[in-house]
Design a protein around this motif. Structure first.
Motif, PDB file in Angstrom:
ATOM      1  N   LYS A   7       0.839  -1.206   0.000  1.00 54.06           N
ATOM      2  CA  LYS A   7       0.000   0.000   0.000  1.00 54.06           C
ATOM      3  C   LYS A   7       0.873   1.254   0.000  1.00 54.06           C
ATOM      4  N   GLU A   8       1.902   1.291   0.850  1.00 53.13           N
ATOM      5  CA  GLU A   8       2.793   2.455   0.932  1.00 53.13           C
ATOM      6  C   GLU A   8       3.513   2.680  -0.379  1.00 53.13           C
ATOM      7  N   TRP A   9       3.916   1.593  -1.037  1.00 51.81           N
ATOM      8  CA  TRP A   9       4.688   1.699  -2.287  1.00 51.81           C
ATOM      9  C   TRP A   9       3.786   1.821  -3.516  1.00 51.81           C
ATOM     10  N   GLY A  10       2.476   1.768  -3.320  1.00 57.98           N
ATOM     11  CA  GLY A  10       1.544   1.929  -4.421  1.00 57.98           C
ATOM     12  C   GLY A  10       1.517   0.769  -5.395  1.00 57.98           C
ATOM     13  N   ILE A  11       1.714  -0.450  -4.879  1.00 60.95           N
ATOM     14  CA  ILE A  11       1.712  -1.639  -5.758  1.00 60.95           C
ATOM     15  C   ILE A  11       0.668  -2.655  -5.295  1.00 60.95           C
ATOM     16  N   ASP A  12      -0.506  -2.152  -4.983  1.00 59.14           N
ATOM     17  CA  ASP A  12      -1.614  -3.020  -4.512  1.00 59.14           C
ATOM     18  C   ASP A  12      -1.847  -4.169  -5.435  1.00 59.14           C
TER      19      ASP A  12
END
Length: 72
Positions: A67-72
């Motif tokens: 989630k933090e890295w934007g790779i859901d």
């Protein structure tokens, strides 16, 4: 645009708290032989152990990281 210019643009967009880690990585890239690499890794390990950051040992779930890295 050269790779050096691309790298500079990325660095300019990084938050300040990540710059120290990047600097350690870049310094490590300067080493050419295994002995220097081992010394660098040992220094990183010692720096980690001596880091006063109270959250350095905090665990994160894979879902939190994605989630933090934007790779859901």
């Amino acid at each position: 645009m050269s790779e050096r210019e691309q790298a500079k643009q990325i660095i300019d967009r990084l938050p300040e708290y990540k710059i120290g880690n990047l600097l350690l990585f870049l310094k490590g890239m300067q080493f050419d032989d295994d002995m220097e690499d081992d010394l660098y890794c040992q220094k990183l390990y010692e720096d980690y152990l001596n880091d006063p950051d109270s959250e350095k040992d905090k665990d994160y779930t894979l879902e939190e990281c994605k989630k933090e890295w934007g790779i859901d």
